[in-house]
Design an enzyme around this catalytic site. Structure first.
Site, mmCIF file in Angstrom:
data_model
loop_
_atom_site.group_PDB
_atom_site.id
_atom_site.type_symbol
_atom_site.label_atom_id
_atom_site.label_comp_id
_atom_site.label_asym_id
_atom_site.label_seq_id
_atom_site.Cartn_x
_atom_site.Cartn_y
_atom_site.Cartn_z
ATOM 1 N N PHE A 141 20.690 -9.596 -29.631
ATOM 2 C CA PHE A 141 22.117 -9.542 -29.227
ATOM 3 C C PHE A 141 21.881 -11.223 -28.850
ATOM 4 O O PHE A 141 21.443 -11.366 -27.991
ATOM 5 C CB PHE A 141 22.492 -8.898 -28.439
ATOM 6 N N ASP A 226 16.030 -17.506 -26.776
ATOM 7 C CA ASP A 226 17.169 -17.331 -26.002
ATOM 8 C C ASP A 226 16.835 -16.649 -24.453
ATOM 9 O O ASP A 226 16.673 -15.530 -24.770
ATOM 10 C CB ASP A 226 17.781 -16.291 -26.822
ATOM 11 N N LYS A 255 25.035 -18.111 -18.746
ATOM 12 C CA LYS A 255 25.130 -17.109 -17.722
ATOM 13 C C LYS A 255 24.636 -17.689 -16.321
ATOM 14 O O LYS A 255 25.585 -18.301 -16.045
ATOM 15 C CB LYS A 255 24.518 -16.024 -18.167
#
Length: 405
Positions: A141, A226, A255
């Site tokens: 994801f 990531d 984030k």
């Protein structure tokens, strides 16, 4: 109707139904706790999918934002501003890298990493134009843009968005032999999550990341990590790659970099990689804006103390010990994760992940489900041990109730 019901009905009437939130309407929050419009308090055990590593309303971050709000919030990249150089230098230093390309959201940063890898492949590695390949892992994801969902294996994320972007090859996560076999002369990058979050907090086999680093170095391929969810303290280290002593060629961050205050993301790499860009070839109006830089600089300063990484490591050990006691006891099939981050597979007969999450919400704890009967636990790193234990007590109570649904 109650205030909660009214708010949910209004939201459902005028917003696209691309999410299925739990039926709670948050009004205020502080630290690891949130309060809804009815005045009920909830322990946040999700932390905005790791965007809130430093808790809600962290005073250092709020004060940094307030001070910058009084000065200047946006210049666009048409001009320099006085926070930009410090942000780039300090983030690069935190990562042990040389250059930063700032964006806003995680998906933007992943798109930037993809573009960077391809441009590097053509301009530096010498791959023939239009042939660059990027290897990714199944169950990944990385975001929801058209290009990113083109290499997703999740039908919900991918269906009905074709035609899909070519240039990606999918291999099983954690299988270094499959990755090696997939590499060709036209491979420019391997893009991986060091721990797969959305898939259920999947930790790869020991030695996997180190082998990926070895293979990519041997084949002149970029290793792109990531760390949007796994990075910035979540796993007990600044970056999850550190658990195997690995430094990738490129970090993708987001984030927690914005402290739960503003969206901030970045690609961080070497001059040899990010130096492929010339003016006008890539950009973002809001990327690296003064407000974002001010907040992110405070995040970097907080991480430099090591306090949050240590809390995540120590409380994470406690979290996994307690969750481990549930595994094999008839309610939990498996527990995975690292630091203050766990995926818990509930025995399907006890209920779906959604139903377990709803029952926890009724007891004042907020988590979120993924993939059937799995729930994710990722509290803010500032959570107290007593609060963490209370949240775990609620989970034990829910599982003891033999929930079905």
């Amino acid at each position: 109707m109650s205030r909660t019901q009214e708010a949910i009905a209004s939201a459902e009437a005028r917003s696209a139904h691309n999410y299925h939130p739990l039926p709670v309407v948050v009004a205020t929050a502080d630290g690891a706790w949130m309060t809804d419009v009815e005045g009920r308090r909830y322990l946040d055990m999700l932390a905005g999918y790791s965007a809130l590593n430093f808790g809600h309303g962290n005073r250092r971050l709020i004060e940094a934002a307030k001070a910058q709000l009084e000065r200047v919030t946006l210049t666009s990249r048409a001009f320099y501003h006085d926070r930009f150089a410090d942000f780039c230098a300090q983030l690069a230093d935190l990562c042990g890298m040389e250059m930063v390309l700032p964006m806003n959201t995680g998906a933007e940063a992943v798109e930037t990493a993809v573009k960077t890898a391809r441009k590097w492949g053509y301009r530096v590695k010498g791959v023939p134009d239009g042939t660059a390949k990027i290897i990714v892992a199944a169950d990944n994801f990385h975001g929801r843009t058209t290009t990113i969902v083109s290499f997703s294996t999740d039908p919900e994320a991918r269906a009905d968005y074709g035609p899909y972007t070519p240039g990606f090859e999918i291999v099983p996560y954690g299988d270094a032999a499959a990755l090696e076999e997939a590499m060709t002369e036209n491979t420019v990058a391997v893009l991986l999550e060091p721990i797969q979050g959305e898939a259920g907090v999947l930790v790869p086999p020991p030695g996997y990341l180190a082998r990926v680093r070895e293979l990519t170095r041997e084949r002149n391929v970029l290793f792109v990590a990531d760390e949007i969810q796994s990075g910035l303290g979540r796993t007990g280290r600044t970056f999850a790659c550190e658990h195997e002593g690995v430094v990738p060629d490129m970090y993708v961050l987001g984030k927690a970099l914005g402290g739960g205050v503003v969206p901030v993301s970045a690609v961080v790499s070497s001059e040899a990689v990010l130096g492929v860009y010339r003016p006008g070839e890539h950009g973002s109006t809001f990327g690296g804006n003064p407000l974002a830089c001010a907040v992110a600089l405070e995040v970097i300063a907080m991480l430099r103390t090591g306090e949050y990484q240590q809390r995540a490591a120590e409380l994470g050990d406690h979290l996994h010990h307690e969750l481990g006691l549930l595994a094999g006891g008839g309610a939990v099939e498996a527990v995975r994760g690292r630091g203050l981050w766990a995926g818990v597979d509930i025995v399907p007969a006890l209920g779906t992940g959604r139903r377990i999450s709803e029952r926890l919400m009724e007891r004042g704890v907020l988590v979120k489900d993924t993939h059937g009967s799995t729930i994710r636990i990722a509290p803010p790193l500032v959570i107290g041990k007593e609060d963490l234990d209370w949240g775990l007590e609620q989970l034990r109570a829910v599982l003891g109730d033999r929930v079905r649904g």
